[in-house]
Design an enzyme around this catalytic site. Structure first.
Site, short mmCIF file in Angstrom:
data_model
loop_
_atom_site.label_atom_id
_atom_site.label_comp_id
_atom_site.label_asym_id
_atom_site.label_seq_id
_atom_site.Cartn_x
_atom_site.Cartn_y
_atom_site.Cartn_z
CD GLU A 136 -37.66 -64.64 -70.50
OE1 GLU A 136 -38.82 -64.72 -70.05
OE2 GLU A 136 -36.89 -65.62 -70.57
NE ARG B 267 -35.35 -72.36 -69.66
CZ ARG B 267 -34.28 -72.01 -70.37
NH1 ARG B 267 -33.86 -72.78 -71.37
NH2 ARG B 267 -33.63 -70.91 -70.08
NE ARG C 121 -38.78 -73.88 -66.40
CZ ARG C 121 -38.28 -72.75 -66.90
NH1 ARG C 121 -38.95 -72.11 -67.86
NH2 ARG C 121 -37.13 -72.28 -66.47
#
Length: 291
Positions: free
Chosen positions: A150, A142, A190
């Site tokens: 998004e 990330r 992540r």
């Protein structure tokens, strides 16, 4: 001759043969004891000699050093969960980008040591290409400090400029070697990292090291991460750098800031979009249950 005279001939023979056997046993025992003691003394003396100690120390040190180097520099992490805490904010991961999932995250196949360690040219150190081979073998990264629009997923509609951000990041990173400085894991398993890439066709300086998060902010394809919890920039200096890049993109009206000045009230940041979607999804089950 039988002795004593009343003894039988067989008893006399047994009596005559016993002393030599006992004598041989005693002699054999003394020889074995002296041999064991001499061997023990010789072995200990050899261990104490420099010609034995020096090679032993060199061999042991070399083995321990090789183990330390492999564990510290050449150990491959198959996923974000396997990264040890000693790497957070101290070490980096070198690897190849195998896929880009969204505008601010991607998958990295860790190649510790890079080409010097044989990655890319040794037959047994090739980066897999098929999804089957890559399954459970990549680190989910990330990008630190930024939030991109998004894409449509989990029933949510696509946010404006989400596709442009995803396409830009894909063309910028896919199948390239990058270096990720890991800060910490996030709640989605992540690794939050500041990522750098070098590109041959980078104008005006080829192979210049570029901060991916910073470049996205300059292109107006992401905003500075706005969440109250979990924001990670890699230090205050990096946060100031990112906010300055966002300010310039906003001033020029680049990318997702294109209509910001004309329609500031209705303009929605990636963080505001996520908040709105979360509230709508929380209210929707209640409405359906009432029906």
């Amino acid at each position: 001759m039988r002795w004593p005279p009343w003894a039988s001939e067989s008893q006399a023979q047994q009596h005559n043969t016993k002393p030599p056997i006992e004598h041989n046993e005693k002699e054999h025992g003394s020889k074995s004891k002296s041999w064991e003691s001499s061997v023990t003394a010789i072995d200990w003396a050899a261990f104490a000699e420099p010609r034995t100690i020096i090679p032993t120390v060199i061999l042991t040190s070399g083995f321990l050093g090789a183990f330390h180097i492999h564990r510290r520099y050449l150990r491959r992490f198959p996923d974000a969960g396997s990264i040890t805490p000693s790497h957070f904010r101290r070490r980096s991961l070198l690897g190849r980008v195998t896929s880009v999932g969204d505008g601010d995250n991607f998958r990295l196949y860790h190649t510790p040591g890079g080409r010097l360690a044989g990655w890319g040219w040794l037959p047994w150190k090739k980066v897999p290409t098929s999804k089957k081979e890559l399954r459970d073998k990549t680190v989910h990264i990330r990008l630190a400090g930024v939030d991109a629009p998004e894409l449509a997923h989990f029933g949510r509609p696509e946010q404006p400029f989400a596709r442009e951000a995803h396409q830009w990041l894909t063309s910028y990173l896919l199948n390239r070697r990058v270096r990720a400085y890991i800060h910490r894991p996030d709640q989605y398993q992540r690794a939050v990292a500041t990522v750098y890439v070098r590109r041959a066709l980078d104008f005006p300086i080829p192979f210049r090291r570029r901060d991916v998060s910073y470049e996205m902010l300059k292109q107006g394809l992401a905003t500075v991460y706005e969440a109250k919890w979990g924001a990670e920039f890699g230090g205050e200096a990096m946060e100031r750098k990112y906010r300055k890049a966002e300010w310039w993109a906003k001033l020029r009206g680049t990318g997702l800031w294109k209509d910001f000045r004309r329609n500031e009230k209705e303009w929605e940041s990636p963080r505001a979009y996520k908040t709105r979607m979360g509230l709508e999804e929380a209210v929707q089950p209640r409405v359906e249950s009432k029906k």
